[in-house]
Design a protein around this motif. Sequence first.
Motif, PDB file in Angstrom:
ATOM      1  N   ARG A 282      -5.683  16.368   1.857  1.00 12.10           N
ATOM      2  CA  ARG A 282      -6.202  15.156   1.209  1.00 12.10           C
ATOM      3  C   ARG A 282      -5.113  14.093   1.071  1.00 12.10           C
ATOM      4  NH1 ARG A 282     -11.058  15.521   2.759  1.00 12.10           N
ATOM      5  NH2 ARG A 282     -12.190  17.347   1.981  1.00 12.10           N
ATOM      6  N   TYR A 283      -3.877  14.517   0.812  1.00 13.82           N
ATOM      7  CA  TYR A 283      -2.766  13.566   0.743  1.00 13.82           C
ATOM      8  C   TYR A 283      -2.582  12.890   2.107  1.00 13.82           C
ATOM      9  CZ  TYR A 283       1.966  11.772  -0.053  1.00 13.82           C
ATOM     10  OH  TYR A 283       3.063  10.957  -0.166  1.00 13.82           O
ATOM     11  N   ARG A 284      -2.614  13.686   3.158  1.00 16.48           N
ATOM     12  CA  ARG A 284      -2.462  13.130   4.510  1.00 16.48           C
ATOM     13  C   ARG A 284      -3.602  12.169   4.839  1.00 16.48           C
ATOM     14  NH1 ARG A 284      -0.662  18.712   7.701  1.00 16.48           N
ATOM     15  NH2 ARG A 284       1.604  18.474   7.384  1.00 16.48           N
ATOM     16  N   ASP A 285      -4.805  12.519   4.430  1.00 19.18           N
ATOM     17  CA  ASP A 285      -5.951  11.635   4.677  1.00 19.18           C
ATOM     18  C   ASP A 285      -5.726  10.256   4.054  1.00 19.18           C
ATOM     19  OD1 ASP A 285      -7.296  13.639   6.011  1.00 19.18           O
ATOM     20  OD2 ASP A 285      -8.594  14.173   4.314  1.00 19.18           O
ATOM     21  N   GLY A 286      -5.002  10.223   2.936  1.00 23.19           N
ATOM     22  CA  GLY A 286      -4.833   8.981   2.202  1.00 23.19           C
ATOM     23  C   GLY A 286      -3.649   8.130   2.631  1.00 23.19           C
ATOM     24  N   ILE A 287      -2.874   8.582   3.602  1.00 23.85           N
ATOM     25  CA  ILE A 287      -1.716   7.797   4.043  1.00 23.85           C
ATOM     26  C   ILE A 287      -2.198   6.546   4.778  1.00 23.85           C
ATOM     27  CG2 ILE A 287       0.242   7.777   5.642  1.00 23.85           C
ATOM     28  CD1 ILE A 287       0.760  10.682   4.860  1.00 23.85           C
ATOM     29  N   PRO A 288      -1.770   5.358   4.349  1.00 20.75           N
ATOM     30  CA  PRO A 288      -2.262   4.106   4.951  1.00 20.75           C
ATOM     31  C   PRO A 288      -1.901   4.010   6.436  1.00 20.75           C
ATOM     32  CG  PRO A 288      -1.173   3.674   2.860  1.00 20.75           C
ATOM     33  CD  PRO A 288      -0.877   5.104   3.205  1.00 20.75           C
TER      34      PRO A 288
ATOM     35  N   VAL B 270      -9.222   1.627   2.295  1.00 15.13           N
ATOM     36  CA  VAL B 270      -8.531   0.635   1.472  1.00 15.13           C
ATOM     37  C   VAL B 270      -7.576   1.352   0.527  1.00 15.13           C
ATOM     38  CG1 VAL B 270      -8.793  -1.264  -0.158  1.00 15.13           C
ATOM     39  CG2 VAL B 270     -10.556  -0.862   1.570  1.00 15.13           C
ATOM     40  N   SER B 271      -6.329   0.944   0.535  1.00 15.49           N
ATOM     41  CA  SER B 271      -5.337   1.560  -0.346  1.00 15.49           C
ATOM     42  C   SER B 271      -5.538   1.065  -1.772  1.00 15.49           C
ATOM     43  CB  SER B 271      -3.919   1.236   0.128  1.00 15.49           C
ATOM     44  OG  SER B 271      -3.668   1.819   1.383  1.00 15.49           O
TER      45      SER B 271
ATOM     46  N   GLU C 152      -6.036  -4.596   5.149  1.00 15.29           N
ATOM     47  CA  GLU C 152      -6.152  -4.038   3.797  1.00 15.29           C
ATOM     48  C   GLU C 152      -6.565  -5.128   2.810  1.00 15.29           C
ATOM     49  OE1 GLU C 152      -5.317  -1.024   2.207  1.00 15.29           O
ATOM     50  OE2 GLU C 152      -4.190   0.150   3.666  1.00 15.29           O
ATOM     51  N   GLU C 153      -5.911  -6.281   2.915  1.00 16.79           N
ATOM     52  CA  GLU C 153      -6.159  -7.361   1.961  1.00 16.79           C
ATOM     53  C   GLU C 153      -7.566  -7.926   2.095  1.00 16.79           C
ATOM     54  OE1 GLU C 153      -3.953 -11.359   0.260  1.00 16.79           O
ATOM     55  OE2 GLU C 153      -3.399 -10.589   2.223  1.00 16.79           O
TER      56      GLU C 153
ATOM     57  N   PRO D  67       0.791  -1.237   0.000  1.00 19.29           N
ATOM     58  CA  PRO D  67       0.000   0.000   0.000  1.00 19.29           C
ATOM     59  C   PRO D  67       0.823   1.286   0.000  1.00 19.29           C
ATOM     60  CG  PRO D  67      -0.950  -1.598   1.506  1.00 19.29           C
ATOM     61  CD  PRO D  67       0.367  -2.168   1.070  1.00 19.29           C
ATOM     62  N   TYR D  68       0.372   2.217  -0.829  1.00 18.45           N
ATOM     63  CA  TYR D  68       0.959   3.559  -0.913  1.00 18.45           C
ATOM     64  C   TYR D  68      -0.039   4.629  -0.463  1.00 18.45           C
ATOM     65  CZ  TYR D  68       2.116   7.986  -3.258  1.00 18.45           C
ATOM     66  OH  TYR D  68       2.332   9.313  -3.528  1.00 18.45           O
ATOM     67  N   SER D  69      -1.277   4.542  -0.957  1.00 18.83           N
ATOM     68  CA  SER D  69      -2.261   5.568  -0.625  1.00 18.83           C
ATOM     69  C   SER D  69      -3.687   5.040  -0.744  1.00 18.83           C
ATOM     70  CB  SER D  69      -2.102   6.773  -1.553  1.00 18.83           C
ATOM     71  OG  SER D  69      -3.112   7.747  -1.308  1.00 18.83           O
ATOM     72  N   SER D  70      -4.523   5.486   0.191  1.00 20.38           N
ATOM     73  CA  SER D  70      -5.950   5.152   0.129  1.00 20.38           C
ATOM     74  C   SER D  70      -6.776   6.346  -0.361  1.00 20.38           C
ATOM     75  CB  SER D  70      -6.465   4.711   1.516  1.00 20.38           C
ATOM     76  OG  SER D  70      -6.352   5.770   2.448  1.00 20.38           O
ATOM     77  N   ALA D  71      -6.080   7.395  -0.834  1.00 18.19           N
ATOM     78  CA  ALA D  71      -6.801   8.569  -1.345  1.00 18.19           C
ATOM     79  C   ALA D  71      -7.618   8.180  -2.569  1.00 18.19           C
ATOM     80  CB  ALA D  71      -5.816   9.679  -1.692  1.00 18.19           C
TER      81      ALA D  71
END
Length: 315
Positions: free
Chosen positions: A264-270, A203-204, A277-278, A91-95
């Motif tokens: 929004r970037y911060r919101d998406g950090i896993p 979920v990323s 996640e899986e 995972p990189y981002s859930s944004a």
Amino acid sequence: MTLTLSLAAPGRAAETIRLAVQKTGTFSWELAAIRAGGLDKEADLSLDVTELASPEAGKIALRAGSADIILSDWLWVSRERALGARLTFYPYSSALGAVMVPATSPIKTLADLKGRKLGVGGGPIDKSWLLLQARMKQDGIDMKSDASIVYGAPPLIAAKALDGEMDASLNFWNFCAQLEAKGFRRLAGIEDILPKLGAKGAVSAVGYVFDENWAASHRDAVARFIAMTRKAKQLLISSDAAWDRIAPLTGTSDATLLRTYRERYRDGIPRRSITDEEVDARVLYRVLAKIGGRDLVGPAAELDPGTFYHAAPGD
């Protein structure tokens, strides 16, 4: 264009990882934080970065063996695995994107989209669009027949939304941030509808993708790479000053938009375990497979069990 983000440590060669990065993508933001903080040197890694014009070019580079790591989604990884490629995802981002409407719009709920003109950034099998359709069908609304749908490239849809050519738009998160900075209202984020589709948390959708055989022979380097990216993300969570170095990469000097990008970037950090996640990705894969069919997922009705990479410490 190829850039090298760190030099070998004195006395020994740092291990090189080749990254294929979309020139205008947010991975370049993370790499800027890594370079500014010296995190690559700290991890004893030399990051050989090739900037590409599109995500598709990154996929080609990975499959051709000219890159070790790219950004892509678990849906593509699972599909490739079903076709014989041994790719894996971390995972990189859930944004995710959102449905946006003008501030004064009478549209207050997703149900109000019925009979309206909706612009969709991407094509008919865009994941966010399929997830929105699945959610609306739970309420008896078939978006493809109950609304007027216009597909287009994300920048075009954002521009047409600003021009008032549609009642609402569904677009990628960064284009939604642009609209938000212009006063548009988030009717619903795709992350908001995921619980109704069976997911337990964020979920990323996007992650670091690499070949599992390469990872097996570079296990320590992969672990150091992941630890390095975690430190970079923590820096981007905690330090507003770190964003000063990213600002030139965003293509804007507008303070409101820069702040929205940051939030929004911060919101998406896993922030979840790989297992959690899986589990959720497996649930959403079934939803996507049902509505998108073979055009989206290929021959596999279930998420391939090797899609997610589990070997990193701290997972």
